[in-house]
Design an enzyme around this catalytic site. Structure first.
Site, mmCIF file in Angstrom:
data_model
loop_
_atom_site.group_PDB
_atom_site.id
_atom_site.type_symbol
_atom_site.label_atom_id
_atom_site.label_comp_id
_atom_site.label_asym_id
_atom_site.label_seq_id
_atom_site.Cartn_x
_atom_site.Cartn_y
_atom_site.Cartn_z
ATOM 1 N N HIS A 207 -34.121 -29.351 -40.097
ATOM 2 C CA HIS A 207 -33.673 -28.891 -38.773
ATOM 3 C C HIS A 207 -34.733 -27.905 -38.270
ATOM 4 C CE1 HIS A 207 -30.316 -27.479 -35.999
ATOM 5 N NE2 HIS A 207 -31.147 -26.457 -35.931
ATOM 6 N N CYS A 240 -31.892 -20.268 -30.141
ATOM 7 C CA CYS A 240 -30.735 -19.684 -30.812
ATOM 8 C C CYS A 240 -30.380 -18.365 -30.140
ATOM 9 C CB CYS A 240 -31.049 -19.449 -32.291
ATOM 10 S SG CYS A 240 -29.700 -18.655 -33.162
ATOM 11 N N ASN A 249 -35.065 -27.115 -30.480
ATOM 12 C CA ASN A 249 -35.320 -27.967 -31.643
ATOM 13 C C ASN A 249 -36.438 -28.920 -31.290
ATOM 14 O OD1 ASN A 249 -32.154 -27.524 -31.655
ATOM 15 N ND2 ASN A 249 -32.848 -27.876 -33.742
HETATM 16 C C1 LIG Z 1 -18.010 -15.979 -36.742
HETATM 17 C C2 LIG Z 1 -17.471 -15.067 -35.657
HETATM 18 C C3 LIG Z 1 -16.214 -15.663 -35.040
HETATM 19 C C4 LIG Z 1 -17.121 -13.748 -36.320
HETATM 20 O O1 LIG Z 1 -16.884 -12.775 -35.312
HETATM 21 P P1 LIG Z 1 -16.085 -11.448 -35.620
HETATM 22 O O2 LIG Z 1 -16.059 -10.636 -34.377
HETATM 23 O O3 LIG Z 1 -16.624 -10.824 -36.847
HETATM 24 O O4 LIG Z 1 -14.698 -12.112 -36.007
HETATM 25 P P2 LIG Z 1 -13.220 -11.718 -35.893
HETATM 26 O O5 LIG Z 1 -12.499 -12.548 -36.910
HETATM 27 O O6 LIG Z 1 -13.055 -10.214 -35.958
HETATM 28 O O7 LIG Z 1 -12.802 -12.228 -34.436
HETATM 29 C C5 LIG Z 1 -13.250 -11.622 -33.248
HETATM 30 C C6 LIG Z 1 -12.690 -12.383 -32.075
HETATM 31 O O8 LIG Z 1 -13.162 -13.720 -32.098
HETATM 32 C C7 LIG Z 1 -12.072 -14.644 -32.182
HETATM 33 N N1 LIG Z 1 -12.496 -15.747 -33.062
HETATM 34 C C8 LIG Z 1 -12.785 -15.669 -34.356
HETATM 35 N N2 LIG Z 1 -13.137 -16.871 -34.808
HETATM 36 C C9 LIG Z 1 -13.050 -17.715 -33.753
HETATM 37 C C10 LIG Z 1 -13.298 -19.097 -33.607
HETATM 38 N N3 LIG Z 1 -13.701 -19.838 -34.641
HETATM 39 N N4 LIG Z 1 -13.122 -19.645 -32.412
HETATM 40 C C11 LIG Z 1 -12.709 -18.903 -31.364
HETATM 41 N N5 LIG Z 1 -12.474 -17.578 -31.433
HETATM 42 C C12 LIG Z 1 -12.641 -16.995 -32.632
HETATM 43 C C13 LIG Z 1 -10.942 -13.843 -32.766
HETATM 44 O O9 LIG Z 1 -9.714 -14.432 -32.456
HETATM 45 C C14 LIG Z 1 -11.161 -12.513 -32.115
HETATM 46 O O10 LIG Z 1 -10.724 -12.581 -30.768
HETATM 47 P P3 LIG Z 1 -10.115 -11.294 -30.002
HETATM 48 O O11 LIG Z 1 -8.970 -10.876 -30.841
HETATM 49 O O12 LIG Z 1 -11.235 -10.283 -29.984
HETATM 50 O O13 LIG Z 1 -9.775 -11.833 -28.655
HETATM 51 C C15 LIG Z 1 -18.541 -14.800 -34.552
HETATM 52 O O14 LIG Z 1 -19.570 -14.055 -35.106
HETATM 53 C C16 LIG Z 1 -19.070 -16.051 -33.945
HETATM 54 O O15 LIG Z 1 -18.356 -16.775 -33.271
HETATM 55 N N6 LIG Z 1 -20.367 -16.319 -34.149
HETATM 56 C C17 LIG Z 1 -20.946 -17.551 -33.662
HETATM 57 C C18 LIG Z 1 -22.417 -17.473 -33.660
HETATM 58 C C19 LIG Z 1 -22.997 -18.777 -33.240
HETATM 59 O O16 LIG Z 1 -22.331 -19.686 -32.798
HETATM 60 N N7 LIG Z 1 -24.329 -18.867 -33.374
HETATM 61 C C20 LIG Z 1 -25.041 -20.060 -33.019
HETATM 62 C C21 LIG Z 1 -24.807 -21.169 -33.984
HETATM 63 S S1 LIG Z 1 -25.756 -21.024 -35.481
HETATM 64 C C22 LIG Z 1 -27.267 -21.719 -35.057
HETATM 65 O O17 LIG Z 1 -27.512 -22.013 -33.925
HETATM 66 C C23 LIG Z 1 -28.248 -22.016 -36.162
HETATM 67 C C24 LIG Z 1 -28.282 -23.499 -36.545
HETATM 68 C C25 LIG Z 1 -26.923 -23.950 -37.134
HETATM 69 O O18 LIG Z 1 -28.509 -24.316 -35.416
HETATM 70 C C26 LIG Z 1 -29.360 -23.749 -37.588
HETATM 71 C C27 LIG Z 1 -30.711 -23.087 -37.260
HETATM 72 O O19 LIG Z 1 -31.402 -23.497 -36.316
HETATM 73 O O20 LIG Z 1 -31.021 -22.136 -37.972
#
Ligand SMILES: CC(C)(COP(=O)([O-])OP(=O)([O-])OC[C@H]1O[C@@H](n2cnc3c(N)ncnc32)[C@H](O)[C@@H]1OP(=O)([O-])[O-])[C@@H](O)C(=O)NCCC(=O)NCCSC(=O)C[C@@](C)(O)CC(=O)[O-]
Length: 299
Positions: A207, A240, A249
């Site tokens: 990737h 990202c 990508n």
């Molecule tokens: C992981 C968390 C949720 C932790 O986030 P957090 O703030 O530590 O988690 P939390 O459990 O305390 O929840 C905070 C809030 O998020 C909600 N929540 C919690 N989980 C979810 C969920 N699943 N769906 C929807 N809502 C969610 C939860 O309900 C709460 O809502 P509030 O009470 O504040 O209204 C956050 O950090 C997050 O969403 N991060 C996402 C980051 C992301 O998407 N990054 C891009 C993708 S990775 C990438 O691109 C790399 C890759 C894969 O392509 C490979 C590469 O190239 O390297």
């Protein structure tokens, strides 16, 4: 030099490609893109991301996207699920496959998912357990395998450790992410060599982002080693949100063109793929970053 006879492309444009777009993209546009990608013969499309809408607003319509899919036969529509909350929502929407995402860098893990690498792996265990019960396969990602925007160089041994953990906990495939595209062919080979001591080659995917224009060269290098799964993004869309300056990508059209030149089968219709790339870049007002796509579309 032995190349694999067939490569499976994992199209990440609708997710990795669009997640970083600053302007909201309507669900209809996303669905039309996914439809075109399926029609072009891609068999694995990462369609959405069940992450917090506060963290990645562009993926907030994950439910609508999954429910609105015009499914093509034989296509796997997958989504990112960082925790049980995301997994349950994705299962409700009939997702075919999910992915958890870890990093080989502590700093990146904290910026991206707000926890350490060890904590993220602990969090993924119940996700894998629940997915297994639901008969849904789980893919694993390791980010920053060839460099981190916060920590710089990443030791191949650390990448291997995280990849092994994901493999051992039940991820059927581990995708190795050069998140910021700083890798070069020799580094990519060395990293892969370290990882394949712990995880079989057939369980790995590449990737690679193209920030420094090295993605195709890096892919050539790992194809030579036997990698047979490549993640790519139509028109090279993406970046990202937690890796400033990272560009998209490697472009799917460019990968297909490379594979054709090497005589490696892939099952994708390059003309249709290039048309999808021109269409989405026009629709969202972005430059087309696929050289092959631009060349084919301007004929
Ligand atoms: C992981 C968390 C949720 C932790 O986030 P957090 O703030 O530590 O988690 P939390 O459990 O305390 O929840 C905070 C809030 O998020 C909600 N929540 C919690 N989980 C979810 C969920 N699943 N769906 C929807 N809502 C969610 C939860 O309900 C709460 O809502 P509030 O009470 O504040 O209204 C956050 O950090 C997050 O969403 N991060 C996402 C980051 C992301 O998407 N990054 C891009 C993708 S990775 C990438 O691109 C790399 C890759 C894969 O392509 C490979 C590469 O190239 O390297």
């Amino acid at each position: 030099m032995t190349f694999p006879p067939h490569v499976r492309l994992v199209e990440v444009g609708p997710r990795d490609g669009l997640q970083n777009e600053p302007e909201a993209i309507d669900t209809g546009t996303k669905l039309a893109l996914i439809d075109r990608l399926g029609a072009a013969g891609l068999t694995h499309i990462e369609a959405a991301s069940f992450v917090s809408p506060k963290w990645v607003p562009q993926m907030a319509d994950h439910r609508e996207v999954m429910h609105g899919l015009r499914r093509h036969e034989g296509v796997t529509y997958s989504a990112l699920t960082p925790n049980l909350k995301g997994l349950e929502a994705a299962l409700e929407c009939g997702v075919d496959e999910v992915a958890v995402f870890a990093a080989a860098s502590e700093a990146f893990s904290r910026k991206n998912i707000n926890c350490s690498v060890a904590e993220s792996l602990e969090r993924f265990a119940p996700v894998l357990q629940r997915a297994r019960e639901a008969n849904v396969r789980v893919r694993g990602y390791v980010s920053c395998v060839l460099g981190c925007p916060y920590e710089g160089e990443i030791a191949p041994a650390r990448v291997a450790e995280v990849a092994r953990a994901l493999h051992q906990m039940g991820c059927y495939e581990v995708s190795l992410g050069d998140t910021i595209g700083t890798g070069t062919p020799l580094k990519a080979k060395r990293m892969l060599e370290a990882v394949t001591r712990d995880v079989p080659m057939e369980r790995l995917g590449a990737h690679f982002h193209d920030t420094y224009g090295q993605a195709l060269a890096n892919l050539y290098a790992v194809l030579e080693e036997g990698i047979a799964v490549i993640d790519s993004s139509v028109a090279g869309l993406g970046g990202c949100p937690y890796a400033k300056g990272a560009s998209g990508n490697v472009a799917s059209e460019d990968v297909v063109y490379l594979l054709d030149g090497l005589g490696i089968a892939h099952g994708v219709d390059l003309e249709k793929l290039a048309a999808a790339g021109s269409w989405i870049t026009r629709a969202i007002g972005r430059p087309n970053r696929s050289k092959a796509g631009v060349a084919l579309s301007s004929r």
